[in-house]
Design a protein around this motif. Sequence first.
Motif, PDB file in Angstrom:
ATOM      1  N   SER A 157      21.484  24.484 -24.628  1.00  0.00           N
ATOM      2  CA  SER A 157      20.326  23.970 -23.890  1.00  0.00           C
ATOM      3  C   SER A 157      20.576  24.143 -22.393  1.00  0.00           C
TER       4      SER A 157
ATOM      5  N   LEU B  50      21.760  10.111 -28.753  1.00  0.00           N
ATOM      6  CA  LEU B  50      22.152  10.002 -27.354  1.00  0.00           C
ATOM      7  C   LEU B  50      21.747   8.613 -26.875  1.00  0.00           C
TER       8      LEU B  50
ATOM      9  N   GLY C 139      27.854  12.638 -23.184  1.00  0.00           N
ATOM     10  CA  GLY C 139      26.654  13.445 -23.429  1.00  0.00           C
ATOM     11  C   GLY C 139      26.732  14.275 -24.691  1.00  0.00           C
ATOM     12  N   THR C 140      27.861  14.191 -25.406  1.00  0.00           N
ATOM     13  CA  THR C 140      27.993  14.890 -26.694  1.00  0.00           C
ATOM     14  C   THR C 140      27.983  13.845 -27.800  1.00  0.00           C
TER      15      THR C 140
ATOM     16  N   ASP D  27      33.288  12.758 -23.332  1.00  0.00           N
ATOM     17  CA  ASP D  27      31.954  13.288 -23.048  1.00  0.00           C
ATOM     18  C   ASP D  27      30.859  12.424 -23.664  1.00  0.00           C
TER      19      ASP D  27
ATOM     20  N   ASP E  69      12.636  16.562 -26.784  1.00  0.00           N
ATOM     21  CA  ASP E  69      13.267  15.238 -26.834  1.00  0.00           C
ATOM     22  C   ASP E  69      12.548  14.332 -25.840  1.00  0.00           C
TER      23      ASP E  69
ATOM     24  N   LEU F  82      19.301  14.044 -17.017  1.00  0.00           N
ATOM     25  CA  LEU F  82      20.703  13.670 -17.165  1.00  0.00           C
ATOM     26  C   LEU F  82      21.269  13.156 -15.852  1.00  0.00           C
TER      27      LEU F  82
ATOM     28  N   GLY G 174      30.308  14.489 -19.312  1.00  0.00           N
ATOM     29  CA  GLY G 174      30.707  15.873 -19.529  1.00  0.00           C
ATOM     30  C   GLY G 174      30.039  16.855 -18.588  1.00  0.00           C
TER      31      GLY G 174
ATOM     32  N   ASP H  59      20.086  10.357 -19.552  1.00  0.00           N
ATOM     33  CA  ASP H  59      21.253  10.439 -20.430  1.00  0.00           C
ATOM     34  C   ASP H  59      22.490  10.547 -19.518  1.00  0.00           C
TER      35      ASP H  59
ATOM     36  N   ASP I  28      26.056  11.275 -18.536  1.00  0.00           N
ATOM     37  CA  ASP I  28      26.825  12.327 -19.184  1.00  0.00           C
ATOM     38  C   ASP I  28      28.164  12.563 -18.486  1.00  0.00           C
TER      39      ASP I  28
ATOM     40  N   TYR J 117      24.372  23.867 -21.149  1.00  0.00           N
ATOM     41  CA  TYR J 117      25.268  22.967 -21.872  1.00  0.00           C
ATOM     42  C   TYR J 117      25.856  23.662 -23.083  1.00  0.00           C
ATOM     43  N   GLY J 118      26.873  23.037 -23.651  1.00  0.00           N
ATOM     44  CA  GLY J 118      27.594  23.637 -24.764  1.00  0.00           C
ATOM     45  C   GLY J 118      26.711  23.972 -25.962  1.00  0.00           C
ATOM     46  N   ASP J 119      25.614  23.233 -26.116  1.00  0.00           N
ATOM     47  CA  ASP J 119      24.754  23.458 -27.294  1.00  0.00           C
ATOM     48  C   ASP J 119      23.698  24.523 -27.023  1.00  0.00           C
TER      49      ASP J 119
ATOM     50  N   GLN K 110      15.091  22.199 -26.293  1.00  0.00           N
ATOM     51  CA  GLN K 110      15.793  20.995 -26.772  1.00  0.00           C
ATOM     52  C   GLN K 110      15.459  19.782 -25.914  1.00  0.00           C
ATOM     53  N   PHE K 111      15.205  20.022 -24.607  1.00  0.00           N
ATOM     54  CA  PHE K 111      14.891  18.885 -23.724  1.00  0.00           C
ATOM     55  C   PHE K 111      13.411  18.550 -23.776  1.00  0.00           C
TER      56      PHE K 111
HETATM   57  C1  LIG Z   1      19.609  18.595 -25.179  1.00  0.00           C
HETATM   58  N1  LIG Z   1      20.320  17.455 -24.624  1.00  0.00           N
HETATM   59  C2  LIG Z   1      19.613  16.167 -24.582  1.00  0.00           C
HETATM   60  C3  LIG Z   1      21.650  17.550 -24.224  1.00  0.00           C
HETATM   61  C4  LIG Z   1      22.276  16.511 -23.522  1.00  0.00           C
HETATM   62  C5  LIG Z   1      23.613  16.620 -23.134  1.00  0.00           C
HETATM   63  C6  LIG Z   1      24.333  17.782 -23.465  1.00  0.00           C
HETATM   64  C7  LIG Z   1      25.777  17.906 -23.140  1.00  0.00           C
HETATM   65  O1  LIG Z   1      26.454  18.820 -23.599  1.00  0.00           O
HETATM   66  N2  LIG Z   1      26.348  16.977 -22.336  1.00  0.00           N
HETATM   67  N3  LIG Z   1      27.706  17.006 -22.082  1.00  0.00           N
HETATM   68  C8  LIG Z   1      23.693  18.817 -24.155  1.00  0.00           C
HETATM   69  C9  LIG Z   1      22.365  18.712 -24.516  1.00  0.00           C
END
Ligand SMILES: CN(C)c1ccc(C(=O)NN)cc1
Length: 322
Positions: free
Chosen positions: A78, A16, A215-216, A213, A114, A120, A35, A31, A33, A74-76, A110-111
């Motif tokens: 988090s 990122l 942020g991806t 995006d 990191d 964000l 997205g 970050d 983003d 978020y999509g992942d 995840q945050f």
């Molecule tokens: C865990 N972190 C740092 C993320 C940062 C950004 C995103 C994301 O989907 N942004 N569009 C997901 C997770």
Amino acid sequence: TNGSAPAVPSDQYDSLYLSPVTVGSSTLHLDFDTGSSDLWVFSSLQAQSSLVGHDYYMVDPAKEKQGYTWKISYGDGSGASGKVYADKVVVGGVTATAQAVEAATAVSAQFTQDVDTDGLLGLAMSTLNTVKPQQQKTFFDTVLKQLAQPLFAVDLKYHAAGSYDFGFIDKSKYTGAINYVNADTSKGWWGVSATAYSIGNASTSATVSGILDTGTTLLYVDTPIVKAYYAKVKGSKMDNTQGGYVFPCSATLPDFSLTIGGVKQIVPGKHINYSPTSAGNCFGGIQTNDGIGFSILGDIFLKSKYVIHEMGSTPRIGFAQQ
Ligand SMILES: CN(C)c1ccc(C(=O)NN)cc1
């Protein structure tokens, strides 16, 4: 007032990119983003144990928007949640005097782990903002009227620091023409469609609809395209343990392109070798969008381009070669 902020890779793989932002009296590394649409930060509202390694926003109770909350995922998988303050936010000299600052009370692992990311700064449409009872504006929406032009430009780089420009197009950051297409903002994102893809020198007609995006990290497209790409990479395979396609780190990776507005937007093969895995292979920068429902043109796609996001009467996206 126009301005520019650096976008610095957080690690050696460009997982990122982080940009310095002054929030109240603290400088945080956020970050940016395209997205999502929340500006949220690590804050003094969190348990001390969650703040280790992070810079954070020292909240001022007098600036709280009482009764306002936010919660984002978020999509992942988090996510984070918390309370809302109105405070000064400065990005590259562009000032929002009473920006909605979403101070975290809780963030996902995840945050927390990191330690470089202090939050964000969302740059999608404000219609995706999660604040209740009243949705809040993104930083870009807040400062829009003070910008010379209603746009920001994204210059992410491969294994190097790039930048985000607000209010102006920097001619030193690209070569050749800027190719503009209308953006589909109907779902709150910077949506775009491609009419073909190419792998090496071979082009195939296809409709690829997706979102830009920043942020991806990677580039997620339809499974048939992903399979066709790795069929051209000797020794590649789908590795469910690693969670995607991997290949020998010595493999030669073909260039990949999407044709947008009649122009091939090329991703150099080199950019598609994302990082080594724990199992001695390398992890691909192109992966399947299975389960997402559309493509995500993340950093792997963006880091060879200068991408203008223009919020005029008709929102547009401009692509130029770095
Ligand atoms: C865990 N972190 C740092 C993320 C940062 C950004 C995103 C994301 O989907 N942004 N569009 C997901 C997770």
